[in-house]
Design a protein around this motif. Structure first.
Motif, PDB file in Angstrom:
ATOM      1  N   GLY A   1       0.813  -1.206   0.000  1.00  0.00           N
ATOM      2  CA  GLY A   1       0.000   0.000   0.000  1.00  0.00           C
ATOM      3  C   GLY A   1       0.846   1.255   0.000  1.00  0.00           C
ATOM      4  O   GLY A   1       2.076   1.224  -0.090  1.00  0.00           O
ATOM      5  N   LEU A   2       0.160   2.370   0.136  1.00  0.00           N
ATOM      6  CA  LEU A   2       0.770   3.692   0.146  1.00  0.00           C
ATOM      7  C   LEU A   2       0.464   4.367   1.469  1.00  0.00           C
ATOM      8  O   LEU A   2      -0.670   4.321   1.949  1.00  0.00           O
ATOM      9  N   SER A   3       1.481   4.995   2.057  1.00  0.00           N
ATOM     10  CA  SER A   3       1.281   5.858   3.213  1.00  0.00           C
ATOM     11  C   SER A   3       1.268   7.291   2.702  1.00  0.00           C
ATOM     12  O   SER A   3       2.280   7.796   2.221  1.00  0.00           O
ATOM     13  N   LEU A   4       0.116   7.938   2.801  1.00  0.00           N
ATOM     14  CA  LEU A   4      -0.096   9.239   2.165  1.00  0.00           C
ATOM     15  C   LEU A   4      -0.047  10.357   3.197  1.00  0.00           C
ATOM     16  O   LEU A   4      -0.801  10.364   4.173  1.00  0.00           O
ATOM     17  N   ALA A   5       0.845  11.312   2.992  1.00  0.00           N
ATOM     18  CA  ALA A   5       0.875  12.519   3.816  1.00  0.00           C
ATOM     19  C   ALA A   5      -0.233  13.451   3.319  1.00  0.00           C
ATOM     20  O   ALA A   5      -0.272  13.785   2.130  1.00  0.00           O
ATOM     21  N   PRO A   6      -1.138  13.895   4.208  1.00  0.00           N
ATOM     22  CA  PRO A   6      -2.290  14.686   3.749  1.00  0.00           C
ATOM     23  C   PRO A   6      -1.957  16.160   3.513  1.00  0.00           C
ATOM     24  O   PRO A   6      -2.596  17.056   4.076  1.00  0.00           O
ATOM     25  N   ASP A   7      -0.976  16.399   2.676  1.00  0.00           N
ATOM     26  CA  ASP A   7      -0.581  17.758   2.319  1.00  0.00           C
ATOM     27  C   ASP A   7      -1.716  18.393   1.511  1.00  0.00           C
ATOM     28  O   ASP A   7      -2.050  17.933   0.421  1.00  0.00           O
ATOM     29  N   ALA A   8      -2.308  19.434   2.060  1.00  0.00           N
ATOM     30  CA  ALA A   8      -3.491  20.028   1.425  1.00  0.00           C
ATOM     31  C   ALA A   8      -3.204  20.594   0.045  1.00  0.00           C
ATOM     32  O   ALA A   8      -4.128  20.788  -0.754  1.00  0.00           O
ATOM     33  N   SER A   9      -1.931  20.869  -0.258  1.00  0.00           N
ATOM     34  CA  SER A   9      -1.586  21.407  -1.570  1.00  0.00           C
ATOM     35  C   SER A   9      -1.353  20.318  -2.612  1.00  0.00           C
ATOM     36  O   SER A   9      -1.200  20.616  -3.797  1.00  0.00           O
ATOM     37  N   ALA A  10      -1.311  19.061  -2.204  1.00  0.00           N
ATOM     38  CA  ALA A  10      -1.063  17.940  -3.124  1.00  0.00           C
ATOM     39  C   ALA A  10      -2.377  17.479  -3.754  1.00  0.00           C
ATOM     40  O   ALA A  10      -3.455  17.669  -3.185  1.00  0.00           O
ATOM     41  N   PRO A  11      -2.313  16.827  -4.906  1.00  0.00           N
ATOM     42  CA  PRO A  11      -3.528  16.287  -5.539  1.00  0.00           C
ATOM     43  C   PRO A  11      -3.952  14.983  -4.860  1.00  0.00           C
ATOM     44  O   PRO A  11      -3.820  13.890  -5.418  1.00  0.00           O
ATOM     45  N   LEU A  12      -4.469  15.093  -3.663  1.00  0.00           N
ATOM     46  CA  LEU A  12      -4.712  13.924  -2.809  1.00  0.00           C
ATOM     47  C   LEU A  12      -5.714  12.948  -3.424  1.00  0.00           C
ATOM     48  O   LEU A  12      -5.532  11.728  -3.339  1.00  0.00           O
ATOM     49  N   VAL A  13      -6.773  13.470  -4.016  1.00  0.00           N
ATOM     50  CA  VAL A  13      -7.782  12.588  -4.610  1.00  0.00           C
ATOM     51  C   VAL A  13      -7.178  11.801  -5.768  1.00  0.00           C
ATOM     52  O   VAL A  13      -7.385  10.577  -5.888  1.00  0.00           O
ATOM     53  N   ARG A  14      -6.416  12.470  -6.608  1.00  0.00           N
ATOM     54  CA  ARG A  14      -5.792  11.762  -7.738  1.00  0.00           C
ATOM     55  C   ARG A  14      -4.806  10.710  -7.257  1.00  0.00           C
ATOM     56  O   ARG A  14      -4.745   9.604  -7.813  1.00  0.00           O
ATOM     57  N   ILE A  15      -4.037  11.021  -6.227  1.00  0.00           N
ATOM     58  CA  ILE A  15      -3.081  10.043  -5.705  1.00  0.00           C
ATOM     59  C   ILE A  15      -3.808   8.816  -5.187  1.00  0.00           C
ATOM     60  O   ILE A  15      -3.393   7.673  -5.424  1.00  0.00           O
ATOM     61  N   ALA A  16      -4.908   9.021  -4.468  1.00  0.00           N
ATOM     62  CA  ALA A  16      -5.693   7.889  -3.966  1.00  0.00           C
ATOM     63  C   ALA A  16      -6.233   7.051  -5.122  1.00  0.00           C
ATOM     64  O   ALA A  16      -6.209   5.812  -5.074  1.00  0.00           O
ATOM     65  N   GLN A  17      -6.720   7.703  -6.147  1.00  0.00           N
ATOM     66  CA  GLN A  17      -7.234   6.977  -7.316  1.00  0.00           C
ATOM     67  C   GLN A  17      -6.125   6.218  -8.018  1.00  0.00           C
ATOM     68  O   GLN A  17      -6.328   5.086  -8.485  1.00  0.00           O
ATOM     69  N   ASP A  18      -4.934   6.815  -8.106  1.00  0.00           N
ATOM     70  CA  ASP A  18      -3.803   6.130  -8.723  1.00  0.00           C
ATOM     71  C   ASP A  18      -3.439   4.871  -7.937  1.00  0.00           C
ATOM     72  O   ASP A  18      -3.193   3.807  -8.526  1.00  0.00           O
ATOM     73  N   ALA A  19      -3.396   4.973  -6.615  1.00  0.00           N
ATOM     74  CA  ALA A  19      -3.067   3.806  -5.790  1.00  0.00           C
ATOM     75  C   ALA A  19      -4.066   2.687  -6.017  1.00  0.00           C
ATOM     76  O   ALA A  19      -3.698   1.504  -6.095  1.00  0.00           O
ATOM     77  N   ASP A  20      -5.331   3.039  -6.149  1.00  0.00           N
ATOM     78  CA  ASP A  20      -6.373   2.050  -6.420  1.00  0.00           C
ATOM     79  C   ASP A  20      -6.210   1.458  -7.815  1.00  0.00           C
ATOM     80  O   ASP A  20      -6.268   0.244  -8.015  1.00  0.00           O
ATOM     81  N   ARG A  21      -5.960   2.323  -8.800  1.00  0.00           N
ATOM     82  CA  ARG A  21      -5.837   1.880 -10.194  1.00  0.00           C
ATOM     83  C   ARG A  21      -4.613   1.003 -10.395  1.00  0.00           C
ATOM     84  O   ARG A  21      -4.628   0.075 -11.206  1.00  0.00           O
ATOM     85  N   TYR A  22      -3.536   1.258  -9.651  1.00  0.00           N
ATOM     86  CA  TYR A  22      -2.318   0.460  -9.772  1.00  0.00           C
ATOM     87  C   TYR A  22      -2.429  -0.892  -9.069  1.00  0.00           C
ATOM     88  O   TYR A  22      -1.491  -1.687  -9.118  1.00  0.00           O
ATOM     89  N   GLY A  23      -3.521  -1.139  -8.392  1.00  0.00           N
ATOM     90  CA  GLY A  23      -3.735  -2.446  -7.772  1.00  0.00           C
ATOM     91  C   GLY A  23      -3.204  -2.588  -6.361  1.00  0.00           C
ATOM     92  O   GLY A  23      -3.098  -3.707  -5.858  1.00  0.00           O
ATOM     93  N   LEU A  24      -2.863  -1.483  -5.698  1.00  0.00           N
ATOM     94  CA  LEU A  24      -2.398  -1.584  -4.324  1.00  0.00           C
ATOM     95  C   LEU A  24      -3.548  -1.991  -3.401  1.00  0.00           C
ATOM     96  O   LEU A  24      -4.718  -1.750  -3.689  1.00  0.00           O
ATOM     97  N   ASP A  25      -3.192  -2.600  -2.289  1.00  0.00           N
ATOM     98  CA  ASP A  25      -4.183  -3.140  -1.365  1.00  0.00           C
ATOM     99  C   ASP A  25      -4.649  -2.138  -0.324  1.00  0.00           C
ATOM    100  O   ASP A  25      -5.780  -2.219   0.161  1.00  0.00           O
ATOM    101  N   LEU A  26      -3.761  -1.208   0.064  1.00  0.00           N
ATOM    102  CA  LEU A  26      -4.031  -0.334   1.199  1.00  0.00           C
ATOM    103  C   LEU A  26      -3.626   1.106   0.908  1.00  0.00           C
ATOM    104  O   LEU A  26      -2.637   1.358   0.220  1.00  0.00           O
TER     105      LEU A  26
END
Length: 315
Positions: free
Chosen positions: A12-37
């Protein structure tokens, strides 16, 4: 040392919730790449950070398969009954895609500045143990709930909402007494590589296993999560978890087969997520499976994997 795990490996990915980052896109990428967590770090006292629970709910709404957890929830700023209700709601609405990483607290200046209590080691551990009791009580189907502890109290005519599945509680702790507590009451351990390098990992695993066994639990029931705080790049190795993909593949395989780690959270820069998910993860799955088969083959054991010249040994 903990025996090599036979669990299916999770990544999985450990995501730092930096408000200036594209957080939604990063979450979608992690899901699309097949990560579990997708683990979301919970440090609300840091400037310009998104709220971890709000980000978790948003991530669940825009993904289809990935599981989401706070990694780890800051207990001194998250009343356990409210945390339990929030996670149970997310789990029910997402069809069972929520887990819980929970910590006793750290960065006490920030916690205190945000209105939380400043606790010493023993008090923080007791607060953590009480919180687990309340959270599990809240997730039960019992009525007439009541809990009165040193740090937390809770009363409700009815529990609920009930999660869609049995949410696991993994402790993000590092101290020996906190590991004893994890072995007694938690469902797993989240170990950050910066605080628990491989040389310390074996001792922590033994402590966790011994505490579980003393409590009548099977150590094999506890999940072992390792937070990979490093950088993937094409340059030569600069130490453990700082080097090219082939070094990461070697070191993660050693952690899985030699140290019993069954779950990995990538804590590097999100720009490196495609390399981690699409290049490193498949190779680790394949290599770890090959070595596990070798270990199961008999006393001769597997043909050991050779470390690349620039890799820093993982143990």
């Amino acid at each position: 040392m903990t025996q090599p795990t036979r669990r299916a490996l999770r990544f999985g990915l450990s995501l730092a919730p930096d408000a200036s980052a594209p957080l939604v896109r990063i979450a979608q990428d992690a899901d699309r790449y097949g990560l579990d967590l997708l683990g979301v770090r919970d440090r609300p006292y840091l400037r310009d950070t998104a709220d971890a629970l709000t980000l978790m709910a948003t991530a669940l709404a825009v993904t289809t398969r990935i599981r989401v957890l706070p990694a780890v929830a800051c207990l001194p700023l998250r009343p356990p009954a409210l945390l339990a209700k929030a996670l149970a709601t997310m789990d029910a609405l997402s069809g069972g895609r929520v887990e819980l990483g929970l910590g006793a607290g750290t960065f006490w200046d920030g916690v205190e500045a945000y209105g939380g209590p400043r606790l010493g080691g023993a008090a923080a551990r007791r607060s953590l143990e009480e919180a687990v009791q309340i959270i599990r009580l809240h997730w039960s189907d019992q009525n007439g709930l009541r809990f009165q502890g040193e740090h937390h109290r809770f009363a409700a005519a009815q529990a609920g909402p009930v999660p869609a599945h049995q949410i696991a509680i993994w402790f993000g702790v590092t101290g020996p007494r906190a590991l004893d507590l994890a072995g007694r009451v938690a469902d797993g351990w989240i170990a950050p590589s910066s605080l628990v390098p491989p040389k310390r990992l074996a001792d922590g695993q033994r402590r966790l296993d011994d505490a579980a066994a003393r409590s009548g639990r099977s150590p094999s029931e506890l999940r072992r999560v390792y937070l990979l705080e490093g950088s993937i790049d094409a340059r030569d190795s600069r130490g453990f978890l700082h080097g090219p993909p082939r070094q990461w593949i070697y070191e993660m395989t050693e952690l899985a087969v030699g140290h019993g780690v069954d779950t990995f959270l990538f804590g590097g820069h999100p720009e490196q997520l495609p390399v981690f998910a699409l290049e490193v993860v498949p190779a680790v799955r394949e290599q770890a499976a090959r070595e596990r088969r070798g270990l199961a083959a008999g006393p001769a054991g597997p043909a050991g994997h050779a470390a690349p010249a620039e890799a820093a040994p993982a143990g």
